[in-house]
Scaffold this motif. Structure first.
Motif, PDB file in Angstrom:
ATOM      1  N   ASP A  89       0.847  -1.188   0.000  1.00  0.00           N
ATOM      2  CA  ASP A  89       0.000   0.000   0.000  1.00  0.00           C
ATOM      3  C   ASP A  89       0.886   1.242   0.000  1.00  0.00           C
ATOM      4  OD1 ASP A  89      -2.335  -1.472   0.094  1.00  0.00           O
ATOM      5  OD2 ASP A  89      -2.472  -1.398   2.288  1.00  0.00           O
ATOM      6  N   GLN A 139      -1.776   1.914  -4.515  1.00  0.00           N
ATOM      7  CA  GLN A 139      -1.013   0.678  -4.530  1.00  0.00           C
ATOM      8  C   GLN A 139       0.316   0.928  -5.226  1.00  0.00           C
ATOM      9  OE1 GLN A 139      -2.134  -2.280  -3.016  1.00  0.00           O
ATOM     10  NE2 GLN A 139      -3.644  -0.799  -2.270  1.00  0.00           N
ATOM     11  N   PRO A 236       3.222   0.237   5.175  1.00  0.00           N
ATOM     12  CA  PRO A 236       3.013   0.746   3.821  1.00  0.00           C
ATOM     13  C   PRO A 236       4.139   1.714   3.443  1.00  0.00           C
ATOM     14  CG  PRO A 236       1.732   2.037   5.342  1.00  0.00           C
ATOM     15  CD  PRO A 236       2.444   0.991   6.176  1.00  0.00           C
TER      16      PRO A 236
END
Length: 356
Positions: A89, A139, A236
């Protein structure tokens, strides 16, 4: 070397050159392909790049390159099966969400909230979010580019492609029927097609003469700091959009990488002379201080190299002005991993369409 004619010669074994060879080998199996590098595979800018995949582009050309490059990488490494690194992410932090939306490509971002990011950042507990900061979810991925080019080299060798390390090309000229390449070991070979992809060495190389005066090329230092904080498995990537800086959880290496923009131009691609200076540290500290309170994380180490930039910052894929069948690709601008495959694909498509 042999006196036989190669179908394709690639000069430069960084991510752009290796991408060109992989695309050519896939599209035209059985072709005689040779790759040259003055040093070793991935010894240039590709050996230092973290391989950050983010889905934004400053203009339509960049967005087109990102979309095409993402598809090429997915074909080579389906399901995020990178040699190192991973899909992850990406949380964007910005005061200008409209501009982020305008620059987004592939699928775009999704509005999120600071608590969704905070709960995954136990390794950066001092990171704080101003109240007026928008958070968007995207993403992306990261994979050290050196591991990618080494993997591509092994794949190419497995299908019979030759890689000549420690061999530079000193001269390229138009022969009666093929392109003639003079090597640094005083041999000459012939090729039907040639891709020149030597990254930050291009602006000062005599081979630069094959590219028209435009685009103007310069070399800029590229800097990243390694922060002394060990990321956890579900961290992330964080994009500080307004400063175009990134916090990347290099989980395998055990540190957070802080990538930001250095402003030192017209440097030489010589690792022995490139260093982090006081201006770099001041710029990095000023950015980090916006986000960390009361103290920014300690710096464990750093990486520094440089890359080739075109006058408009957009990578290029151009036919040579004087040699038929020669394409020059470059201007990665620190984004050769993202933009290189699409530039390579454009060159290979043109070469195999017009130079049979």
């Amino acid at each position: 070397m042999t006196d036989d004619v190669y179908d394709l010669a690639v000069i430069g074994a960084g991510v752009m050159g290796m991408s060109a060879a992989v695309i050519a080998a896939k599209n035209s199996p059985g072709e005689r392909i040779v790759i040259f590098d003055r040093e070793t595979v991935g010894a240039g800018a590709s050996g230092f790049a973290p391989g950050i995949q983010i889905n934004i582009g400053r203009n339509e050309k960049e967005r087109s390159l990102v979309n095409a490059g993402s598809k090429i990488w997915r074909d080579i490494y389906p399901h995020g099966q990178w040699p190192k690194g991973r899909n992850c992410d990406v949380f964007w932090l910005t005061r200008n969400p409209e501009e982020l939306t305008r620059m987004s490509c592939v699928v775009g971002t999704t509005p999120s909230a600071s608590f969704a990011l905070t709960e995954r950042l136990s390794s950066l507990p001092q990171l704080s979010f101003p109240a007026d900061m928008a958070v968007a979810l995207d993403q992306g991925s990261y994979c050290p580019v050196d591991s990618i080019v080494q993997d591509l080299a092994q794949r190419l060798k497995a299908v019979g492609i030759s890689i000549c390390e420690g061999t530079s090309i000193e001269r390229i000229r138009q022969g009666p029927s093929h392109i003639l390449l003079q090597t640094s070991v005083d041999s000459e070979l012939s090729a039907r097609r040639v891709v020149l992809a030597i990254g930050p060495w291009l602006p000062e190389s005599p081979l630069r003469a094959h590219l028209a005066a435009e685009p103007r090329l310069r070399v800029k230092k590229v800097v990243a700091l390694h922060l002394a904080a060990r990321p956890t498995a579900n961290c992330p990537m964080i994009g500080l959009f307004d400063d175009y800086a990134f916090l990347v959880p290099m989980i395998e290496e055990g540190y957070w990488l802080f990538s930001f923009t250095s402003q030192e131009w017209n440097v030489r691609p010589d690792t022995s002379r490139l260093n982090i200076n006081s201006d770099d540290l001041a710029r990095a500290t000023a950015i980090l201080a916006k986000w960390f309170s009361p103290d920014i994380p300690a710096v464990a180490s750093a990486r520094v190299f440089c890359d080739c930039y075109s006058d408009d910052g957009v990578p290029f894929s151009r036919p040579a002005q004087d040699v038929a069948g020669l394409y020059v690709i470059g201007g990665g601008a620190g984004n050769g991993f993202r933009f290189g495959p699409a530039c390579a694909e454009e060159a290979i498509r043109s070469l195999y369409s017009h130079h049979r």
